[in-house]
Scaffold this active site. Sequence first.
Site, PDB file in Angstrom:
ATOM      1  N   HIS A   1      -2.495  -0.835   8.184  1.00  0.00           N
ATOM      2  CA  HIS A   1      -2.410   0.516   8.534  1.00  0.00           C
ATOM      3  C   HIS A   1      -3.770   0.925   9.156  1.00  0.00           C
ATOM      4  O   HIS A   1      -4.645   0.845   8.430  1.00  0.00           O
ATOM      5  CB  HIS A   1      -1.949   1.323   7.390  1.00  0.00           C
ATOM      6  CG  HIS A   1      -0.921   0.903   6.617  1.00  0.00           C
ATOM      7  ND1 HIS A   1       0.459   1.088   7.311  1.00  0.00           N
ATOM      8  CD2 HIS A   1      -0.462   0.362   5.357  1.00  0.00           C
ATOM      9  CE1 HIS A   1       1.369   0.691   6.372  1.00  0.00           C
ATOM     10  NE2 HIS A   1       0.580   0.255   5.452  1.00  0.00           N
TER      11      HIS A   1
ATOM     12  N   ALA B   1      -0.285   3.099  -0.165  1.00  0.00           N
ATOM     13  CA  ALA B   1      -0.780   1.852   0.366  1.00  0.00           C
ATOM     14  C   ALA B   1      -1.978   2.173   1.448  1.00  0.00           C
ATOM     15  O   ALA B   1      -2.498   1.460   1.885  1.00  0.00           O
ATOM     16  CB  ALA B   1       0.161   1.188   1.244  1.00  0.00           C
TER      17      ALA B   1
ATOM     18  N   ASN C   1       6.565   5.293   4.049  1.00  0.00           N
ATOM     19  CA  ASN C   1       6.028   6.325   2.961  1.00  0.00           C
ATOM     20  C   ASN C   1       4.498   6.446   3.279  1.00  0.00           C
ATOM     21  O   ASN C   1       4.127   7.683   2.691  1.00  0.00           O
ATOM     22  CB  ASN C   1       6.135   5.460   1.501  1.00  0.00           C
ATOM     23  CG  ASN C   1       7.565   5.968   0.731  1.00  0.00           C
ATOM     24  OD1 ASN C   1       8.177   6.805   1.188  1.00  0.00           O
ATOM     25  ND2 ASN C   1       7.528   5.407  -0.616  1.00  0.00           N
TER      26      ASN C   1
END
Length: 266
Positions: free
Chosen positions: A217, A129, A187
């Site tokens: 993020h 991601a 993750n």
Amino acid sequence: MIPINIGLIGKGSIGTFLLKKINEEHVIANTKITAIFDERKKSQLDLNRLAEKYSCEPFYEIDAFLQKDIDLIIECANIEVAKKYATKIVHQKDLLLISIGAMADSQFTEKLQIAAAVSEQKVYLPSGAIGGLDVIKATKLAGELEAVTLTSRKPATALTDASLVQEKVVFEGSAFEAINRFPKNANVAIALSLAGLGVDKTNVKIIADPHVTKNIHHIKAFGGFGEFEMTIKNNPSPDNPKTSYLTALSILSTLNNLENNIIVGS
């Protein structure tokens, strides 16, 4: 181009996405998921349905699954499944590991590395991601990376059952602690750690925010090379808000690179 036969472990949102894109839409030439594995009795009906729909063979026992003519196995189940089967798989097949949170366990990682070295099989860890891992790896290799911080902001429903009306920091600490507290959400932190300073020296903050609909993020790093910042806003998977849609896309990119003669990035 040599055909690639894939075995799949995991039939959740990512597994179903891969079956659709690879077997139905044929987005990667000469590549097909030919087998899918799940040993749980409660999953057999669903496994059979997916196998029939996407023209692959269902397996309920790991040894029979590994004896299938498969070039690569994709694990997209969970950390527990990854730890249970990864080493056994790598003794015989290449592995694309999605639940890279398992790599926070140093003993597991060491066993997997030894198995891969002995068998000469490959273990692929897709970027998932986030982006920017090439920068982190390059600066780490040159000894120029001093600090890495990840701040992950996600829809509150993906992190807590509480009815929040304002954002809440649900975790702040090391990547190692993050994966133990939020195994389905961390993750990204482990991927960043593996590329950079490791799970104990990578700082992580996780925020539950009722006002956002995307997984956001923000990476900050600095050292002798200078400073690096990157923010990525991912749409969550339509079927599972704890999973980023970009994670599934990064798997396709990794698969597509296996047979490419020219690869952009790393």
